[in-house]
Every structure is written in structure tokens, then in C-alpha cells.
Scaffold this motif. Sequence first.
Motif, PDB file in Angstrom:
ATOM      1  N   LEU A 274      -9.112  10.623  15.089  1.00  0.00           N
ATOM      2  CA  LEU A 274      -7.832  10.940  15.723  1.00  0.00           C
ATOM      3  C   LEU A 274      -8.121  11.545  17.083  1.00  0.00           C
ATOM      4  O   LEU A 274      -8.999  12.415  17.203  1.00  0.00           O
TER       5      LEU A 274
ATOM      6  N   GLN B 256      -4.522   7.323  16.352  1.00  0.00           N
ATOM      7  CA  GLN B 256      -5.527   7.282  15.292  1.00  0.00           C
ATOM      8  C   GLN B 256      -6.092   5.870  15.170  1.00  0.00           C
ATOM      9  O   GLN B 256      -5.419   4.895  15.490  1.00  0.00           O
TER      10      GLN B 256
ATOM     11  N   GLN C  46     -10.091  -1.145   7.720  1.00  0.00           N
ATOM     12  CA  GLN C  46      -9.705  -1.775   6.461  1.00  0.00           C
ATOM     13  C   GLN C  46     -10.751  -2.820   6.106  1.00  0.00           C
ATOM     14  O   GLN C  46     -10.976  -3.766   6.857  1.00  0.00           O
TER      15      GLN C  46
ATOM     16  N   HIS D  71      -9.175   6.411   7.307  1.00  0.00           N
ATOM     17  CA  HIS D  71      -9.008   7.072   8.595  1.00  0.00           C
ATOM     18  C   HIS D  71     -10.372   7.271   9.238  1.00  0.00           C
ATOM     19  O   HIS D  71     -11.304   7.776   8.620  1.00  0.00           O
TER      20      HIS D  71
ATOM     21  N   GLY E 169      -7.470  -0.835   0.953  1.00  0.00           N
ATOM     22  CA  GLY E 169      -6.852   0.343   1.556  1.00  0.00           C
ATOM     23  C   GLY E 169      -7.504   0.726   2.865  1.00  0.00           C
ATOM     24  O   GLY E 169      -8.641   0.356   3.154  1.00  0.00           O
ATOM     25  N   LEU E 170      -6.757   1.446   3.653  1.00  0.00           N
ATOM     26  CA  LEU E 170      -7.256   1.858   4.960  1.00  0.00           C
ATOM     27  C   LEU E 170      -7.971   3.194   4.879  1.00  0.00           C
ATOM     28  O   LEU E 170      -7.615   4.062   4.086  1.00  0.00           O
TER      29      LEU E 170
ATOM     30  N   LEU F 216       0.826  -1.197   0.000  1.00  0.00           N
ATOM     31  CA  LEU F 216       0.000   0.000   0.000  1.00  0.00           C
ATOM     32  C   LEU F 216       0.860   1.246   0.000  1.00  0.00           C
ATOM     33  O   LEU F 216       1.875   1.307   0.704  1.00  0.00           O
TER      34      LEU F 216
ATOM     35  N   PHE G 185      -7.568  -0.882  13.050  1.00  0.00           N
ATOM     36  CA  PHE G 185      -6.189  -0.736  13.511  1.00  0.00           C
ATOM     37  C   PHE G 185      -6.029   0.592  14.245  1.00  0.00           C
ATOM     38  O   PHE G 185      -6.543   1.615  13.797  1.00  0.00           O
TER      39      PHE G 185
ATOM     40  N   TYR H   6      -7.989   3.359  12.247  1.00  0.00           N
ATOM     41  CA  TYR H   6      -8.262   3.160  10.833  1.00  0.00           C
ATOM     42  C   TYR H   6      -9.091   1.901  10.649  1.00  0.00           C
ATOM     43  O   TYR H   6      -9.026   0.962  11.455  1.00  0.00           O
TER      44      TYR H   6
ATOM     45  N   GLY I 202      -3.844   4.279  -0.683  1.00  0.00           N
ATOM     46  CA  GLY I 202      -4.304   3.692  -1.922  1.00  0.00           C
ATOM     47  C   GLY I 202      -5.020   2.386  -1.624  1.00  0.00           C
ATOM     48  O   GLY I 202      -4.983   1.878  -0.506  1.00  0.00           O
ATOM     49  N   PRO I 203      -5.657   1.802  -2.652  1.00  0.00           N
ATOM     50  CA  PRO I 203      -6.426   0.571  -2.443  1.00  0.00           C
ATOM     51  C   PRO I 203      -5.561  -0.664  -2.255  1.00  0.00           C
ATOM     52  O   PRO I 203      -6.068  -1.723  -1.884  1.00  0.00           O
TER      53      PRO I 203
END
Lengths: 118, 113
Positions: free
Chosen positions: B48, B33, B37, B45, B42-43, A92, B88, B35, A110-111
Motif C-alpha cells: 500500500l 494498493q 492473484q 495484498h 483469492g487475492l 470472492l 491488480f 494485489y 477468501g479463495p
Amino acid sequence: SAVISQKPSRDICQRGTSLTIQCQVDSQVTMMFWYRQQPGQSLTLIATANQGSEATYESGFVIDKFPISRPNLTFSTLTVSNMSPEDSSIYLCSVGGGAGGTTRNEQFFGPGTRLTVL
Amino acid sequence: SQQGEEDPQALSIQEGENATMNCSYKTSINNLQWYRQNSGRGLVHLILIRSNEREKHSGRLRVTLDTSKKSSSLLITASRAADTASYFCATVLNSNSGYALNFGKGTSLLVTP
């Protein structure tokens, strides 16, 4: 915010070959980051890529194995060289760090590129 | 090295229930923070919380931070099937890395209808 695209989204490769992953951002950013996520694991930082300078690699990652290019402020590539099955991971890229309109702390990802090495 | 350690590693609940995930870290932080997924992609956000804050809300999310215990929790209220994802916590790795993130091991949340 920033919108990030990656190519390819996934690939299956033979051991001993190399794959270059592209990361494109919709705005200019100073810092880009590359992470690796091994199966079932969390993300680990590979390197920080600044435009106009050499990438900074984290412990356990070396330039010969993961060469990075950063030709301009919207693009970066990560190459996984001489691949082995242990390199099978999701790779990533992300941006953040306060440049290009991003906040200093929040990162945009990004994905990901899902790589399988046979 | 991984700074954050989440628990539980996996959590399975039914829609409508609350989900609580915990995170511990080792060094001093300016902020922490969270996140999300989805399906190994992709992660995103989520939220925070700064080191001088104890609690923060965003929609159905509630985050707490206890700097004396070096721990944080993420509460998702009234969970939905769409909340199924891995979560995460992350802290800034160090200033030399340009604010790259150090991620915990993550909690895999499954919300069943």
C-alpha cells in the motif's frame, strides 16, 4: 490479519437454479464484501454486508438476484439466484475496513468460488 | 466502474528479469494498493502506498505513485517463476461502501524459467 474460507470452492450448475456460497472468517468483523470476477476480468464489488443490517448493493446488482445474509460477525452467504450462463464467474468474499483486527485499507480475500452455469 | 487501468494487460519475461506494471486512476485517492492473484484464486495484498508517498519498497517490490499524473507503477525485480500471477491495483471505492475496493483491469505476468 484474517483467514477466510469459502464453500464451495467450485460448482457447475444448471441454468434456472440457485447456488448459495458461504464465507467464514476466523475473527469477528463488521464489514464483509462480496465481489464478482467474470472470466478474464477484474473484480467488481457486488455488495457490502454489515451484520445486523441490509446489505448495500452496487449499481447493476440487486437483492433479488444476489440475496445476502449476515447472521453474525464471522459468517455471510451470497446466493446467486435463477442462474444463467452469464453468471459464470469467480465469487470472492473479503473483509477489511478496519474492523476485527484488520487495517482500515487492506483487505483479506477468501479463495473464491468458481461457478460455471450451463 | 473500474477506476484503475493497468498496462500492459499481459507481460511475459524470463526469470531474473524485472517486470514493470503501470496503473492509472481517475479520482483523488488516500492510498493505492497492489494485489496479486494466482490462478484465478483469492487475492493477496502486496503493498500500500499513501497519497503523500512517492515510492515504497517491500522486498523485491518497488511501488511508485505520481498523484499529479494519477498513476502508479509496480516493479518486481529479479523475477521468479513463482511470480507468475495477475497483478491488480486498487483504490478505495468510496466511504459509503465501507472501504470496499475498486480494482483495475490487471496485468497478467508470466515468468518463464
